[in-house]
Design an enzyme around this catalytic site. Structure first.
Site, PDB file in Angstrom:
ATOM      1  N   PRO A   3       1.031  -1.236   0.100  1.00  0.00           N
ATOM      2  CA  PRO A   3      -0.014   0.169  -0.024  1.00  0.00           C
ATOM      3  C   PRO A   3       0.992   1.201  -0.116  1.00  0.00           C
ATOM      4  O   PRO A   3       1.893   1.081   0.884  1.00  0.00           O
ATOM      5  CB  PRO A   3      -0.876  -0.093   1.261  1.00  0.00           C
ATOM      6  N   MET A   4       0.483   2.078  -0.899  1.00  0.00           N
ATOM      7  CA  MET A   4       1.533   3.434  -0.964  1.00  0.00           C
ATOM      8  C   MET A   4       0.385   4.406  -1.343  1.00  0.00           C
ATOM      9  O   MET A   4      -0.165   4.313  -2.244  1.00  0.00           O
ATOM     10  CB  MET A   4       2.494   3.254  -2.088  1.00  0.00           C
ATOM     11  N   CYS A  28       3.896   3.888   8.740  1.00  0.00           N
ATOM     12  CA  CYS A  28       3.820   5.111   8.023  1.00  0.00           C
ATOM     13  C   CYS A  28       4.850   6.053   8.730  1.00  0.00           C
ATOM     14  O   CYS A  28       4.796   6.299   9.765  1.00  0.00           O
ATOM     15  CB  CYS A  28       2.675   5.850   7.459  1.00  0.00           C
ATOM     16  N   GLY A  40       7.109  -2.662  -2.887  1.00  0.00           N
ATOM     17  CA  GLY A  40       6.517  -1.152  -3.023  1.00  0.00           C
ATOM     18  C   GLY A  40       7.244  -0.450  -4.029  1.00  0.00           C
ATOM     19  O   GLY A  40       6.610  -0.609  -5.365  1.00  0.00           O
TER      20      GLY A  40
END
Length: 334
Positions: free
Chosen positions: A17-18, A102, A228
């Protein structure tokens, strides 16, 4: 490997997830080229509770994307639980993931994301409350610790598991490292090989080649590998990795097909922004800047600058097409 009732083939490769990257057009390409699990961009729990339109768009998915994960973040256990309930009932993903990884200041500095690595009791409370709030499998993504003096992941992994999380993804850096230095997979391996750990462990960090992906499975024993930044401008990396890991002869995509993938991503981003070419192109620029297709081309700087400045689809596509002989010449010289 299973997460809840979702079963994966051996050696699964996940799309990390980015933020501003894991949007529908890019997810579509990752799925097309073999990603076994897709994640949403991370979504603020308080924005979900307040039904903020832009955030609700982030957690919307399509049937072809399944299995699909919605990732949420926040610092308030009750709000996180409420957001998870809304996501489960309204958006119906297959998994809900909690972001404790994050590192950016506007998130971690305010006590969300990796900021919770400095408040483990609250991190665990959030995990327990989200698990209790929903029937879907809940997973967690985090880092090794806040900094090199606080490498807490081995103990933390057990605690997260005890809270009811059904899988744990570990980025092999601390929050202090951000995205610098090398990812430390030795600690990821220690977590996986801890006899008390029975949930799947997903390794993340610096997986940039098929060879490295295979090494991470073989050397550290992880249940899945997550990729990623190496996907930027290269969503076909999932196919490359899976073919290599499975011992298949690598079927390289030809250059024109790769360029067409970049063009399709631009088209879909323009569509996502209701036909606004400038916004759609701007949203795709990180992929144009990062794709390995243009590496090794002599005297490419001028073309690259033009490509990253162009805001008209027709002009940009002409520039992209003009790179085909350059790429093939560079490959022939290798």
């Amino acid at each position: 490997m299973k997460i809840g009732s979702i079963e994966f083939d051996k050696y699964p490769v996940f799309a990390a997830p980015m933020e501003d990257v894991s949007e529908p057009s890019f997810r579509y390409m990752c799925k097309k080229y073999g990603a076994d699990l897709l994640y949403s961009e991370f979504a603020a729990s308080d924005a979900i509770v307040r039904s903020i339109k832009q955030t609700m768009r982030k957690v919307t998915s399509y049937e072809y994307e399944r299995p699909f994960v919605v990732q949420i973040f926040g610092k308030d256990p009750r709000v996180m639980a409420d957001a998870a309930k809304i996501v489960e009932s309204e958006f119906k993903p297959d998994i809900i993931d909690i972001n404790f990884g994050c590192p950016v200041k506007k998130i971690a500095g305010k006590g969300g994301g990796a900021g919770l690595l400095r408040d483990i009791p609250k991190l665990l409370e959030i995990t327990r409350e989200v698990v209790k709030a929903v029937k879907l499998p809940v997973t967690v993504k985090t880092r090794l610790g806040w900094d090199s003096n606080n490498l807490i992941i081995t103990e933390l992994a057990e605690q997260i598991q005890d809270c009811g999380a059904q899988a744990l993804a570990i980025h092999g850096r601390t929050r202090a490292q951000m995205y610098t230095g090398e990812a430390d997979w030795t600690l990821i391996g220690e977590v996986k090989n801890n006899p008390r750990i029975h949930i799947p462990i997903i390794g993340n960090g610096d997986v940039t080649t098929p060879e490295r992906a295979k090494e991470c499975f073989d050397k550290y024993g992880v249940d899945a590998v997550m990729i990623g930044r190496a996907t930027f401008g290269r969503p076909w990396i999932f196919k490359e990795c899976k073919d290599y890991i499975q011992g298949k002869e690598a079927e390289k995509l030809d250059t024109q097909e790769c360029l067409n993938i970049l063009k399709q991503m631009i088209d879909e981003n323009i569509e996502m922004f209701d036909g606004d070419e400038r916004r759609g192109i701007t949203h795709t620029r990180r992929h144009l800047a990062s794709t390995p297709l243009f590496k090794g081309i002599d005297n490419f700087r001028k073309t690259r600058i033009e490509m990253l400045r162009t805001e008209v689809r027709k002009d940009l596509f002409e520039l992209i097409d003009s790179t085909l002989p350059m790429i093939e010449e560079a490959r022939n010289q290798q």
